[in-house]
Design an enzyme around this catalytic site. Structure first.
Site, PDB file in Angstrom:
ATOM      1  CB  CYS A   2      -0.916   0.004   1.222  1.00 19.72           C
ATOM      2  SG  CYS A   2      -2.022   1.445   1.261  1.00 19.72           S
ATOM      3  CD  GLU A 103      -1.613  -2.452  -4.619  1.00 15.83           C
ATOM      4  OE1 GLU A 103      -0.640  -2.017  -5.285  1.00 15.83           O
ATOM      5  OE2 GLU A 103      -1.609  -2.545  -3.388  1.00 15.83           O
TER       6      GLU A 103
END
Length: 220
Positions: A2, A103
């Protein structure tokens, strides 16, 4: 991993959700990137409190901060063993408020961003660790990292990692529980907890995700 997330809710909404007393007027941001100040919720004197710390973990035993890739993520599978994180896992866990994260998925060189959020677009909490570092000259810095884990079945379609999400009913356990109980929360979010959709991000907002795995990033 992340490496970019969103906290676009107002300070009032965030305070109400996480239950801390501070009236912090931090600006809502659609793109929160490594190296920037991030909001965390942690325990102080038996109560939840808000703080701003830098995203990019610096272990307390580092003598000086050198240029390099910051420790923006900690792998949940090894966090109890890694020298950089094991003391923070025992004593300095925190919640990191967010309402979505980004993402990248696809072939190398052609990766496209996805935005991942709750179906109701509401707030949630990443599992985080924070640390206090002091330099030889007396300078001080507080930093944090986000924990990651293997993804659930849905998110595995876009990436091989996902952030560890702490459910509201587990906030107290993550912040104050024994380490063995907190460790049980290092797990993928249940399927159906999040939805994902392709998005577009300006170059200035989103640097390309690093190729190294999170636990290989170093400050040295």
């Amino acid at each position: 991993m992340c490496g970019l997330y969103s906290l676009s809710k107002t300070p009032r909404e965030t305070k109400a959700w996480f239950g801390y007393p501070e009236d912090e007027e931090f600006p809502p941001r659609a793109h929160v990137a490594p190296g920037q100040p991030i909001a965390v919720v942690r325990m102080e004197n038996g109560a939840r409190h808000f703080a701003l710390v830098r995203w990019g973990f610096i272990p307390s035993w580092v003598k000086e901060v050198k240029p390099g890739k910051p420790l923006i993520n900690a792998r949940g599978e090894t966090v109890m063993e890694k020298p950089s994180f094991k003391n923070a896992m025992r004593r300095r866990r925190c919640l990191v408020p967010a309402d979505g994260y980004y993402e990248w998925s696809g072939a190398e060189g052609r990766k496209a961003p996805f935005f991942v959020q709750r179906p109701d677009k509401g707030l949630f909490a990443f599992a985080g660790l924070w640390e206090h570092w002091m330099g030889a000259d007396g300078s001080e810095l507080e930093t944090a990292t986000l924990m990651t884990i293997a993804p659930n079945a849905e998110l595995a379609t876009i990436h091989d990692r996902m952030p560890v999400i702490v459910a509201p009913e587990d906030y107290e356990t993550w912040l104050t529980g024994e380490i063995e109980d907190a460790a049980k929360l290092i797990r993928p979010a249940p399927d159906g907890s999040f939805v994902m959709e392709p998005t577009v991000i300006g170059r200035a907002a989103a640097p390309k995700p690093p190729r190294k795995k999170p636990d290989q990033m170093s400050l040295f």
